[in-house]
Design an enzyme around this catalytic site. Sequence first.
Site, PDB file in Angstrom:
ATOM      1  N   GLN B 135       0.780  -1.054  -0.082  1.00  0.00           N
ATOM      2  CA  GLN B 135      -0.066  -0.039   0.013  1.00  0.00           C
ATOM      3  C   GLN B 135       0.716   1.333   0.020  1.00  0.00           C
ATOM      4  OE1 GLN B 135      -3.259   0.340   3.213  1.00  0.00           O
ATOM      5  NE2 GLN B 135      -1.609   2.050   3.793  1.00  0.00           N
ATOM      6  N   GLY B 136       0.875   2.046  -0.985  1.00  0.00           N
ATOM      7  CA  GLY B 136       1.542   3.327  -1.246  1.00  0.00           C
ATOM      8  C   GLY B 136       0.628   4.542  -0.548  1.00  0.00           C
ATOM      9  N   TYR B 137       0.511   4.726   0.679  1.00  0.00           N
ATOM     10  CA  TYR B 137      -0.259   5.610   0.920  1.00  0.00           C
ATOM     11  C   TYR B 137       0.579   7.001   1.642  1.00  0.00           C
ATOM     12  CZ  TYR B 137      -4.845   3.488   0.657  1.00  0.00           C
ATOM     13  OH  TYR B 137      -6.125   2.740  -0.102  1.00  0.00           O
ATOM     14  N   SER B 138       1.075   6.502   2.768  1.00  0.00           N
ATOM     15  CA  SER B 138       1.779   7.265   3.693  1.00  0.00           C
ATOM     16  C   SER B 138       2.909   7.996   2.915  1.00  0.00           C
ATOM     17  CB  SER B 138       2.197   7.092   4.947  1.00  0.00           C
ATOM     18  OG  SER B 138       1.266   6.587   5.695  1.00  0.00           O
ATOM     19  N   SER B 170       4.840  -1.755   4.166  1.00  0.00           N
ATOM     20  CA  SER B 170       4.719  -2.977   4.694  1.00  0.00           C
ATOM     21  C   SER B 170       4.788  -3.913   3.260  1.00  0.00           C
ATOM     22  CB  SER B 170       3.761  -3.467   5.489  1.00  0.00           C
ATOM     23  OG  SER B 170       3.210  -2.700   6.109  1.00  0.00           O
ATOM     24  N   GLU B 253      -9.827  -1.773   7.020  1.00  0.00           N
ATOM     25  CA  GLU B 253      -8.382  -1.909   7.767  1.00  0.00           C
ATOM     26  C   GLU B 253      -8.502  -1.731   9.298  1.00  0.00           C
ATOM     27  OE1 GLU B 253      -3.746  -0.834   7.175  1.00  0.00           O
ATOM     28  OE2 GLU B 253      -4.913   0.867   7.702  1.00  0.00           O
TER      29      GLU B 253
END
Lengths: 361, 407
Positions: B135-138, B170, B253
Amino acid sequence: MYFGLSEEQSFFKDNVKKYLEDNASLDQIRKIASNDETSIGKEIHQGFLNLGVNGLLIPEEFGGLGLDLLFAAVVSESLGACVGPVPYIAPYVMAPTAIMAGGSPTQKENYLTKIASNEILVGVGFSEFIGSRNDAGLTFADGVLKGRTMFVMDAQVATHFLLADKLGQMFMLDAKAPGVEIINLTTVDKTRQYAEIICKDVPADLLELSSLSTDPISRSIDAGRIMLAADTLGASQAMIDQAVDYAKERKQFGRAIGSFQAVKHMCAEMVADLEPCYALVWHAAHCHDSSPDEAKLMACHAKAHVSEMGKGIAKKATEVHGGMGFTDLLGLHYWFKRIGVNRQMLGSPELVREEAMQSQL
Amino acid sequence: MDLEYGPEYQDFTKKVQSFCKKYKGLSFKDRANTPLVSSGGSGGPEMHRSEWQKILIENGYFARSVPKEYGGYGGEADIIKSRIIAAEFSKSKTPTPMGGQGIDMLVPTLLEMGTEEQKQAYIKPTLHGEMIWCQGYSEPNAGSDLASLQTKGELVGDEWVINGQKIWTSTAQYSQMCFCLVRTEPDAPKHAGISYLLIPMDTPGIEIRPLVDMTLKPGFNEVFFTDVKIPEGNIIGKRGEGWAVANATLGHERGSLAPPDATMNRVNMLIHLMKKETLDGKPLIEHPIYRDRLMQIQGKVLAQQSHALRLLSAKLNPGTDVKIGKMIQKLTGTELRHELEGLAIDVMGEIGTLYEDSPHLKNDGTWQFIYMYFLGLIIGGGTSQIQKNIIAERGLGMPKEPKIQGA
């Protein structure tokens, strides 16, 4: 599968709450607390009985409604929400439960019928069994009770007492019998009454099965603890609601104080602490009726956990109100004190948690 | 109040039990790529994780409601059956299906908002564990204030050209794909300028640097994008709709981070430990202070378990209002699990500080590891403080903090 209140239970809960809001306003409670007008308490109690509360748990064969403990718990929640100044847990939950579990057929017939028809009102004092303080102590021999016991619930309005000795034997006695002395114990919570009772050779009726095992008294105490948890639940929710409303209204530094994270986080914490308590109390009440293996553990945890959450909420909700929370003007302290007294009655959290541990070893 | 599932579920329970028996002691030929994933047992059959995924799907024990054409079981969603499966698997220590952000977050998002072509391409290999997602969010400067993210995506011809940096990613080192929030509309207001892009991790220009966390395991990564080019069609939703797409899955989540049943399993493990371990010759469970702390925690976990039953019931019986009840889960669940793991360490005292492969280590050192790991979960996925803002503002209707101009 359905986990929650039935429509009838929700309806009953709302009804009790509405009755109290209409008839036991904060002004009325103030008067009762200051002992100005004793008749107010009697009137509120009579109206409360008209809702059928005294026969709630008593089987239909003895003239009661035969409802389950979850019904009783939601009544307690509404009482807590309104700091209801009426006798409830001792005469209408603990006494009937004790008699149902510990009485002989004759004793059941005799006492349950009279509770359901409101001929008698039974105050309950089990402190000797739960945890005797200092020089208290009751002994029973040759049909008479001797000694003293403290914190008998609703003793002042009772016609009879149901008292326990340290073995868990339960005795029914007439409040007016010669040799009974009732000493008023004033707690911080003026919405309910407690007394010390001294018995000098008072004839008493031993609940038959309670001399054979502690199961009957234990069942009554479990029920009482679930009721206290429900009362604290209702009182805590009322304190949160008042705090949230106040934080939205009250302005400082040009904005509602509820917009400051220091304040809104306190409100969020209170909600996060209390919300799971609903399910715990309901679950404990359900287990009391339907799942004997888990009943003790659930009742103990409901009492101890809700007491802990309630204590924190009582403090935080008062702090959200700032100086006003500390005054008598808002009357927030009635809820604070109710929660504080509930915490200690029928076993403080440490005592109750020890019982929870014992029940699973 | 009726806590029975009903007779129709008794047969199902038996079916699950005999399935678990058949695969007793199952072990895997390949390692788990995230912590807290079932490591398998020993003495039973051996297979690859993806084979296990397929067996679970065939039997309807995983991806139950995902349509068959996308690789799922194609059944009706049945919350009670899911619960029975989870409970029986847990009781018999049968390895649970792989989780991870692809399965838990991307698949539900694709099912809800993906194009037919995307569903066909991605769902099946993801469910089979053959396509791992990160997941590329933050970003370094977009944590709690996620919508201020700055990784840029520019449409050049029929390709997105991506430049920027993600952090806390992660499993990036094991992943084939990344679902990523990218600023594609620099002139739009901050929430409206983001798109949800799907980036193959073998695209040239991607650099992954492991980020060692306090557990001393490289649980996270930093991911750098330099002129990374992906096809224009690798987008879920329209340009500028990425924030809404992402929010649909973030809610998912938050609920699943710390299920109370798992916490109760750990409480029972701790009780077992306290009966076995001694201090001055006396079992720890007989020490009143530790014992009381144990009971305090057990009470809290019981409250959360009961609360989970209430939320389950609300799903089965629509119309029950549990809005706030759901909002508190991430906050209370992660905080409580952290507290519980910390209690076990206190109970063990000096022994509780042992780590890695030290002698006298108890329960493989999981207490220390999870104690630290859960501090990560308290912070990640919306910190406890952000959760409190959500509860107060969206749950209780309390006023927001006044906005600072330009932020």
